[in-house]
Design an enzyme around this catalytic site. Structure first.
Site, PDB file in Angstrom:
ATOM      1  CG  HIS A 155      54.361  46.051  48.704  1.00 31.53           C
ATOM      2  ND1 HIS A 155      54.529  46.318  47.372  1.00 31.53           N
ATOM      3  CD2 HIS A 155      53.609  44.926  48.768  1.00 31.53           C
ATOM      4  CE1 HIS A 155      53.920  45.400  46.656  1.00 31.53           C
ATOM      5  NE2 HIS A 155      53.334  44.540  47.486  1.00 31.53           N
TER       6      HIS A 155
ATOM      7  CG  HIS B 277      49.862  47.655  47.603  1.00 25.58           C
ATOM      8  ND1 HIS B 277      50.477  47.171  48.727  1.00 25.58           N
ATOM      9  CD2 HIS B 277      49.342  46.583  46.958  1.00 25.58           C
ATOM     10  CE1 HIS B 277      50.325  45.850  48.773  1.00 25.58           C
ATOM     11  NE2 HIS B 277      49.643  45.472  47.714  1.00 25.58           N
TER      12      HIS B 277
ATOM     13  CB  CYS C 146      47.382  29.496  44.085  1.00 25.63           C
ATOM     14  SG  CYS C 146      48.400  30.705  44.998  1.00 25.63           S
TER      15      CYS C 146
ATOM     16  CB  CYS D 243      46.483  33.328  42.684  1.00 26.63           C
ATOM     17  SG  CYS D 243      48.192  33.190  42.278  1.00 26.63           S
TER      18      CYS D 243
ATOM     19  CB  CYS E  63      51.474  29.155  42.841  1.00 32.78           C
ATOM     20  SG  CYS E  63      50.947  30.789  42.255  1.00 32.78           S
TER      21      CYS E  63
ATOM     22  CG  HIS F  41      51.740  33.756  45.157  1.00 31.15           C
ATOM     23  ND1 HIS F  41      50.636  33.776  44.336  1.00 31.15           N
ATOM     24  CD2 HIS F  41      51.768  34.947  45.780  1.00 31.15           C
ATOM     25  CE1 HIS F  41      50.017  34.934  44.472  1.00 31.15           C
ATOM     26  NE2 HIS F  41      50.671  35.668  45.331  1.00 31.15           N
TER      27      HIS F  41
ATOM     28  CE  LYS G 193      53.712  40.970  42.077  1.00 26.50           C
ATOM     29  NZ  LYS G 193      52.592  40.036  42.207  1.00 26.50           N
TER      30      LYS G 193
ATOM     31  CE  LYS H 205      50.416  42.149  50.082  1.00 26.40           C
ATOM     32  NZ  LYS H 205      49.118  42.835  50.114  1.00 26.40           N
TER      33      LYS H 205
HETATM   34  N1  MSP Z   1      42.807  42.178  45.380  1.00 22.14           N
HETATM   35  C1  MSP Z   1      43.371  41.921  44.102  1.00 22.14           C
HETATM   36  C2  MSP Z   1      42.883  42.895  43.062  1.00 22.14           C
HETATM   37  C3  MSP Z   1      41.402  42.951  42.868  1.00 22.14           C
HETATM   38  S1  MSP Z   1      40.950  44.175  41.724  1.00 22.14           S
HETATM   39  C4  MSP Z   1      39.368  43.874  41.390  1.00 22.14           C
HETATM   40  C5  MSP Z   1      44.887  42.026  44.192  1.00 22.14           C
HETATM   41  N2  MSP Z   1      45.373  42.709  45.226  1.00 22.14           N
HETATM   42  S2  MSP Z   1      46.916  42.970  45.528  1.00 22.14           S
HETATM   43  O1  MSP Z   1      46.988  43.570  46.838  1.00 22.14           O
HETATM   44  O2  MSP Z   1      47.680  41.804  45.319  1.00 22.14           O
HETATM   45  O3  MSP Z   1      47.331  44.093  44.540  1.00 22.14           O
HETATM   46  C6  MSP Z   1      47.769  43.788  43.258  1.00 22.14           C
HETATM   47  C7  MSP Z   1      48.097  45.081  42.546  1.00 22.14           C
HETATM   48  O4  MSP Z   1      49.009  45.868  43.320  1.00 22.14           O
HETATM   49  C8  MSP Z   1      48.803  44.862  41.230  1.00 22.14           C
HETATM   50  O5  MSP Z   1      47.925  44.574  40.176  1.00 22.14           O
HETATM   51  C9  MSP Z   1      49.487  46.182  41.066  1.00 22.14           C
HETATM   52  O6  MSP Z   1      48.535  47.137  40.675  1.00 22.14           O
HETATM   53  C10 MSP Z   1      49.965  46.471  42.469  1.00 22.14           C
HETATM   54  N3  MSP Z   1      51.254  45.857  42.748  1.00 22.14           N
HETATM   55  C11 MSP Z   1      51.522  44.943  43.709  1.00 22.14           C
HETATM   56  N4  MSP Z   1      52.840  44.656  43.691  1.00 22.14           N
HETATM   57  C12 MSP Z   1      53.447  45.356  42.724  1.00 22.14           C
HETATM   58  C13 MSP Z   1      54.767  45.458  42.248  1.00 22.14           C
HETATM   59  N5  MSP Z   1      55.773  44.818  42.799  1.00 22.14           N
HETATM   60  N6  MSP Z   1      54.983  46.262  41.176  1.00 22.14           N
HETATM   61  C14 MSP Z   1      53.974  46.936  40.560  1.00 22.14           C
HETATM   62  N7  MSP Z   1      52.731  46.849  41.004  1.00 22.14           N
HETATM   63  C15 MSP Z   1      52.424  46.111  42.095  1.00 22.14           C
HETATM   64  O7  MSP Z   1      45.552  41.531  43.311  1.00 22.14           O
END
Ligand code: MSP
Length: 504
Positions: free
Chosen positions: A18, A21, A126, A129, A143, A146, A294, A297
């Site tokens: 989304h 990312h 969780c 997380c 959590c 979440h 925020k 997913k």
């Molecule tokens: N897999 C772990 C990260 C491991 S790094 C060694 C993870 N993945 S995640 O798919 O949940 O991605 C999290 C990251 O995606 C956040 O830290 C951020 O960089 C980005 N974001 C996910 N959702 C976001 C928003 N709504 N807003 C801003 N950044 C977002 O955590």
């Protein structure tokens, strides 16, 4: 030659990507492109975190094997990196066999050094997380991130002696006040540590979808330890030759605040245990919010980045993300907000300025950029200052601040058009020199904007340079060229369609 190593978090593949990312990937790309403009040797790493619970469960729900699931999902994440025009040097997957080897070697080393021990454990976990919580962290028993029920997990796990690193971590924070940026996040991370660190479980017995613990294959490595190690393993095998000595330590790990603790506490301790230098900076940005929450997913309030880019273009999307929301803070994004900035700033301020300038040089100077004024220009000093501001702000990953200062310059050029009114000057032959000066200044100003905006809107700025008559060479876009008067008089300007057609 200086080096610059920047990373994004590696993303979970339990669902499609989304906007959140895309956001971090674009931020890392902006920094990577800027450091290439500085002439540095850059390594930009992104990728996917493919082991662990959420991926295994998603596969189960779909009735496919975890391998099939991650192989399918990774395609979307690779596509996203390409679609946002990211210039990552490598795309890492934690299921790569070379990554698996590095993880096993790393934790074997910690085990051999006595940093890991076996213990029975029970705690509230969780699954989204992939983290344990204590009662005090919960929000209404759920959590804190979440808002879902936690499971009581009881297992015999391997533990890492995180508690042994408390003092060394605090010393590091003390000695490096900008280890975590912004400063509020440094304080937050420090307070996790001063509250007292407990040893952490670094393996799971009940899971099969992960990297086997080398001395006890009945357990798999905790997904966060597996994931964090991507920052090291990527350097090891991205290229034929190991790049660790060249690029480690990382200059910037970018991430949102949800994963601060893993990066600011656990990761540095693991690195200390194995004898590696610590990353220079963690930059912790905020959340893009939709409807006040925020995007995630789990919540289902996500904006599809592919659809937005299809409709408005990649550069408009890159621009909007960092213009609308201050990098480092939370901020609301919406399609209405997007369209309004698109029209007022991209279509009007920038696009229109390019069209008008090229049209006027076409009409009044036979499409050839006029010579610079003989007695210097008032722009020289302000452009020097602007260039320095850009370098300083991006050096701190202040992406929004940087964009704002360049935009003030775009606005100044627009004012210059209005105030000097070249169409009036053109009617008075005795003011020919004045006319040529203004047109030279507009072209030169736009050339400098193109260089300074290049990391943000790469394709558009390459097109601006083309229209101003420059060859498509990266040297033209180096920061060094963003000096007043470096432009070439006589270069042939080229007209074209609006860079950002207005949205109705
Ligand atoms: N897999 C772990 C990260 C491991 S790094 C060694 C993870 N993945 S995640 O798919 O949940 O991605 C999290 C990251 O995606 C956040 O830290 C951020 O960089 C980005 N974001 C996910 N959702 C976001 C928003 N709504 N807003 C801003 N950044 C977002 O955590």
């Amino acid at each position: 030659m200086d080096k610059f190593y920047v990373t994004t978090p590696i993303y979970y593949v339990n669902d499609v990507p989304h906007i959140g990312h895309a956001y971090t990937t674009i931020a890392a790309d902006i920094l990577a492109r800027h450091h290439r403009q500085l002439g540095e040797d850059v390594f930009f790493l992104t990728g996917t975190d493919e082991h662990g619970n959420p991926a295994a469960r998603a596969a189960e729900r779909r009735g496919v094997t975890p391998e099939q699931h991650v192989d399918e999902m990774v395609v979307k994440f690779r596509e996203l990196a390409a679609a946002v025009d990211a210039t990552n040097d490598f795309f890492i997957r934690t299921t790569d066999s070379q990554h698996v080897e590095v993880v096993q070697e790393f934790i074997q080393k910690l085990h051999d050094r006595g940093d890991i021990y076996l213990k029975s454990y029970s705690g509230l976990y969780c699954g989204s997380c992939e983290a344990f919580y204590s009662e005090k962290d919960l929000v209404e028993g759920k959590c804190p991130d979440h808002g879902i029920e936690l499971e009581l997990v009881e297992e015999e796990n391997y533990f890492f002696r995180l508690s042994d690193y408390q003092d060394r971590l605090l010393d590091h924070f003390e000695a490096h006040p900008d280890f975590v940026i912004p400063a509020t996040r440094q304080n937050e991370a420090r307070s996790f540590i001063t509250q007292g660190l407990e040893d952490i479980s670094i393996s799971r017995a009940a899971l099969e979808w992960g990297i086997p613990v080398p001395w006890d294959p009945g357990q798999v490595v905790y997904v966060w330890v597996d994931a964090l190690l991507n920052y090291l393993s990527g350097l090891r095998y991205a290229r034929e030759e190991d790049q660790t000595a060249r690029f480690w330590p990382a200059d910037f790990h970018l991430m949102a605040k949800d994963i601060l603790k893993f990066h600011a506490v656990i990761w540095p301790a693991l690195l200390m245990a194995a004898g590696y230098e610590l990353p220079r900076h963690l930059f912790v940005h905020g959340y893009l919010l939709m409807g006040g929450q925020k995007m995630s997913k789990t919540r289902g309030n996500v904006l599809d980045p592919f659809a937005v880019m299809d409709q408005y273009g990649v550069d408009a999307f890159r621009f909007y993300c960092f213009r609308e929301v201050t990098f480092g803070q939370d901020g609301v994004v919406s399609l209405e907000g997007f369209e309004s900035r698109y029209n007022s700033e991209l279509a009007n301020d920038l696009g229109n300025l390019v069209s008008r300038t090229v049209a006027m040089v076409g009409k009044y100077c036979d499409s050839s950029v006029p010579p610079p004024p003989r007695d210097g220009s008032s722009f020289t000093r302000s452009v020097d200052k602007l260039r320095e501001t850009v370098v300083t702000s991006l050096g701190k990953a202040d992406i929004t601040g940087c964009l704002e200062s360049v935009w003030q310059f775009v606005r100044r050029l627009n004012k210059h058009v209005e105030q000097s009114a070249p169409w009036v000057l053109a009617k008075e032959p005795e003011r020919r020199e004045e006319l040529e000066t203004v047109l030279y200044e507009l072209v030169e100003g736009l050339r400098i904007c193109a260089i300074l905006l290049h990391p943000f809107i790469p394709a558009t700025t390459v097109e601006i340079m083309r229209r101003l008559g420059y060859p498509p060479a990266f040297e033209e876009l180096m920061i060094e060229k963003a000096r007043w008067g470096r432009g070439a008089p006589g270069s042939p300007v080229v007209a074209g369609d609006p860079l950002f057609p207005r949205l109705d």
